[in-house]
Structures are given as structure tokens and as C-alpha cells.
Enzyme design. Structure first.
Site, mmCIF file in Angstrom:
data_model
loop_
_atom_site.group_PDB
_atom_site.id
_atom_site.type_symbol
_atom_site.label_atom_id
_atom_site.label_comp_id
_atom_site.label_asym_id
_atom_site.label_seq_id
_atom_site.Cartn_x
_atom_site.Cartn_y
_atom_site.Cartn_z
ATOM 1 N N ARG A 150 -9.279 29.158 44.090
ATOM 2 C CA ARG A 150 -9.036 27.896 43.399
ATOM 3 C C ARG A 150 -7.621 27.405 43.627
ATOM 4 O O ARG A 150 -6.672 28.181 43.738
ATOM 5 C CB ARG A 150 -9.259 28.046 41.888
ATOM 6 C CG ARG A 150 -10.707 28.047 41.461
ATOM 7 C CD ARG A 150 -10.814 27.933 39.956
ATOM 8 N NE ARG A 150 -10.434 26.604 39.482
ATOM 9 C CZ ARG A 150 -10.301 26.296 38.189
ATOM 10 N NH1 ARG A 150 -10.459 27.221 37.262
ATOM 11 N NH2 ARG A 150 -9.990 25.071 37.829
ATOM 12 N N TYR A 152 -5.030 23.790 42.508
ATOM 13 C CA TYR A 152 -4.889 22.615 41.641
ATOM 14 C C TYR A 152 -4.809 21.383 42.513
ATOM 15 O O TYR A 152 -3.885 21.253 43.321
ATOM 16 C CB TYR A 152 -3.614 22.693 40.812
ATOM 17 C CG TYR A 152 -3.689 23.587 39.628
ATOM 18 C CD1 TYR A 152 -4.680 23.434 38.660
ATOM 19 C CD2 TYR A 152 -2.734 24.582 39.433
ATOM 20 C CE1 TYR A 152 -4.720 24.247 37.550
ATOM 21 C CE2 TYR A 152 -2.770 25.394 38.322
ATOM 22 C CZ TYR A 152 -3.764 25.218 37.387
ATOM 23 O OH TYR A 152 -3.804 26.028 36.273
ATOM 24 N N ASP A 230 -9.515 30.447 23.658
ATOM 25 C CA ASP A 230 -10.097 30.513 25.007
ATOM 26 C C ASP A 230 -10.124 31.925 25.587
ATOM 27 O O ASP A 230 -10.387 32.100 26.771
ATOM 28 C CB ASP A 230 -9.373 29.562 25.955
ATOM 29 C CG ASP A 230 -7.956 30.018 26.289
ATOM 30 O OD1 ASP A 230 -7.453 30.951 25.622
ATOM 31 O OD2 ASP A 230 -7.355 29.455 27.221
ATOM 32 N N ASP A 235 -0.546 30.042 27.142
ATOM 33 C CA ASP A 235 0.066 29.476 28.340
ATOM 34 C C ASP A 235 1.416 28.838 28.020
ATOM 35 O O ASP A 235 1.642 28.322 26.918
ATOM 36 C CB ASP A 235 -0.844 28.417 28.957
ATOM 37 C CG ASP A 235 -2.169 28.985 29.422
ATOM 38 O OD1 ASP A 235 -2.184 30.145 29.876
ATOM 39 O OD2 ASP A 235 -3.189 28.279 29.324
ATOM 40 N N ASP A 267 -6.811 25.723 24.098
ATOM 41 C CA ASP A 267 -5.975 26.309 25.153
ATOM 42 C C ASP A 267 -4.549 25.787 24.966
ATOM 43 O O ASP A 267 -4.153 24.790 25.563
ATOM 44 C CB ASP A 267 -6.536 25.920 26.527
ATOM 45 C CG ASP A 267 -5.838 26.623 27.672
ATOM 46 O OD1 ASP A 267 -4.955 27.448 27.409
ATOM 47 O OD2 ASP A 267 -6.186 26.337 28.830
#
Length: 357
Positions: A150, A152, A230, A235, A267
């Protein structure tokens, strides 16, 4: 330097080997030994805090941007190992840890409202790196989707009108609809041309996690639309000028918090700044961010709101009035997430597939 964590447990007649990390709770007393064979007197201990304050090294295994790539955290011996407690009869033998978990072993609190922040994704990069919470010692790896790495955003396919500039700091590969790999034909003066573009744009801040935190998926936050955690560490979006490195541990101070709701899950995004940044002394709350980093909070919110749209998913939402909460609120979020993590590693909360070593 590796450290030995000592725990106590109920007597057992069978030999058992346990792998563990973090504080453990054991309500009964037991005599136990360490490798030096020195008898530790019987005590009634209820908790065992992580006394490990590692001077870590980073060890990469595999090639970057491959499925096998991992970033491990080691103690200053530079060796990889594990911590083990062996029960044999009434005695417990403890071994030393050589490998550490960035999630469980790096201390969260550094005093004076400063916290450890572990960089997963350096600013101005696009590979979606994350702590592998389901692997032993939780190394950093690149996230995958349907077996593919993956980035971004993930294969962001957009149609937009070429107007002389591009809206993102990004790598743009232009393809004509009539034939990929042909050089793009710029529009004639006064005309706009529509191109199909494969667009991969970078995250503009250092991004990573607060160690020893966990967003509990069984807890519904009624201040944020009743969204559940989550199942990941909290984060951090670090807004300083310097570009971090994967696995780098920075000392940061929180400035605010954005309550992102991603497909119904809460999140949190803690906005913080490295204490080594030249402007760190100027910012102590969200209002200071607007003053000294104008437009940054809006840019962070919009970036995380939209980055999944190319995957065919809806835009993420934000609670708390779509605004960043202040520093005090961010500290409250961190405290609650740290308490949730403590319950997780004490086995007071089911861990599911999460690795606690």
C-alpha cells in the site's frame, strides 16, 4: 542494555514456557530464580512495570518496498532474541531480552508532558508503513491490501483538468486516454484537456505512533458519535520541519487532537511537534499551531479525510465539531489510551490476534 523483568505466578506442577512483554499481574506469591541462580525471596507482588528503557538500534531485514521488509528494534547488543519466563515446579527462570517491541517496550512518558513518538512514515513519502501489531515484537512493515503493497493513496486514479499546476506535492504520471505511455499532449492555448492520471502524493508530515497506547475496539466513545476504537496504537502527526526516518524515536509534545472516524472506527490523530524543532518553544496548543503553522490543522484534516476516496471508499469523517481539540484534550486521549494498553498487556482485556511480545 537489555533488562530482566521479573513476575510472579501461581504454582504449577508442569513446566510451562511463556512469552510476554509489558507489565503483568500475578496475585499469588512464588519463589523464583534468575539466570544467576540467586534466590529471590518470596513476595506478594501484584504488578510488574516495564523497567526497560532501551537504547535501541534499528535493524532492517529484506528490501524496502517488498512484502518481506521489516524494521526490527534491538537493544544495544545488536542481537535479536526474545524474553522468556520458564516455570518449572515452584521456580521461575527468567532470561534476558535482546529484541524489543516498539509498541510495548519503548516508554511512553518522558516527563514534563513529553512523549516518545516512533516514526513509521517519514514526511514527504508515500509508502504506508506501520507497526505489525500481530507479529512477534511488532516490527515496522509496509501495509498491504489484497497482497499488494500500500501507498498513500493506493493507486489513486483521478480525472482532472490540466490548468497549469497540480494540487498536490506528488509524483504524477500522465497518460493519454487514447494510449498509455505516450507523451502527454498539452492543451492548446485557451483550451483545457482532460487527462487520466496515476497520482501518488506524499504525506506532508512525519507520521507514526505513541508507544504503550491502544484504542480499545470494545469501548464506545460517546463524545465522538459512539465510535469504537480502531484496535491500534494512537497515531501522531508531527508537524516539525525535519524529515524523520523509519523507526526513529522522537521526543514530542502534543498540541491537539483530531477525532477521525474511519469506517465507523475512532482513529485519533494527535498533532504534535518534536522538541528538537526550532519552533517547538513557540507552540504549546492548537491556537499556537494556527499562528505559527497557518493552515496546517486544516491541511491535516483534509488530507486524512480524502486519502481513501481513490479506493472507492467514502471520505473519512471527524468528530468534535470537525475541529482539532486542544492540548488538554489530547493529553486526556493519550492517558485513556495508555490505560487501555495496560489492561491489554495485563490480559484484563482480550487481545485477539494482537501480539503482546
Amino acid at each position: 542494555m537489555a533488562a530482566t523483568r521479573i513476575v510472579v505466578s501461581a504454582s504449577t506442577t508442569a513446566a510451562t514456557t511463556l512469552l510476554f512483554k509489558g507489565p503483568l499481574r500475578r496475585p499469588q506469591s512464588l519463589s523464583f530464580f534468575c539466570p544467576n541462580n540467586r534466590l529471590v525471596p518470596k513476595k506478594r507482588l501484584f504488578t510488574c512495570s516495564a523497567i526497560y528503557n532501551p537504547q535501541v538500534q534499528i535493524k532492517e531485514e529484506g528490501q524496502p518496498e517488498t512484502l518481506d521488509y521489516r524494521v526490527f528494534f534491538l537493544d544495544d547488543s545488536g542481537k535479536k532474541g526474545f524474553q522468556r519466563l520458564e516455570f518449572i515446579g515452584h521456580k521461575a527462570f527468567c532470561l534476558l531480552t535482546l529484541q524489543v517491541s516498539p509498541w510495548h517496550d519503548i516508554p511512553l512518558h518522558l516527563g514534563d508532558s513529553a512523549f516518545s513518538f516512533i516514526v513509521e512514515i517519514p514526511k514527504e513519502s508515500s509508502a504506508k508503513m506501520e507497526v505489525a501489531t500481530d507479529e512477534p515484537f511488532t516490527p515496522i512493515k509496509q501495509d498491504t491490501k489484497k497482497g499488494k503493497l500500500r501507498y498513500y493513496p493506493y493507486d489513486m486514479l483521478l480525472h482532472f483538468f490540466l490548468c497549469g499546476c497540480f494540487p498536490f506535492h506528488c509524483l504524477v504520471m500522465l497518460y493519454l486516454k487514447q494510449g498509455p505511455l505516450l507523451p502527454p499532449v498539452l492543451p492548446r492555448s485557451g483550451r483545457l484537456a482532460e487527462f487520466t492520471c496515476l497520482l501518488r502524493y506524499n504525506i506532508n508530515w512525519n507520521y507514526g505512533l505513541l508507544p504503550q497506547t491502544w484504542e480499545d475496539p470494545s469501548f464506545a466513545n460517546h463524545e465522538v458519535d459512539g465510535a469504537f476504537g480502531d484496535n491500534d496504537p494512537v497515531d501522531v502527526v508531527e508537524i516539525g520541519d525535519s524529515r524523520g526516518k523509519i523507526g526513529q524515536i522522537l521526543k514530542v509534545k502534543p498540541l491537539g487532537a483530531l477525532a477521525m472516524i474511519d469506517e465507523g472506527e475512532l482513529d485519533w490523530k494527535i498533532v504534535a511537534i518534536s522538541l528538537d524543532d526550532p519552533r517547538a518553544s513557540l507552540v504549546n496548543d492548537v491556537d499556537d499551531v494556527e499562528k505559527h503553522f497557518p493552515g496546517t490543522l486544516t491541511a491535516i484534516r483534509d488530507w486524512f479525510r480524502d486519502y481513501k476516496i481513490p479506493d472507492g471508499k467514502p471520505a473519512n469523517k471527524f468528530g468534535l465539531g470537525n475541529k482539532a481539540a486542544n492540548k488538554d484534550y489530547a493529553l486526556q486521549v493519550i492517558t485513556e489510551a495508555n490505560e487501555s494498553w495496560a489492561k491489554l498487556v495485563k490480559r484484563s482485556t482480550p487481545s485477539g490476534e494482537l501480539s503482546l511480545v
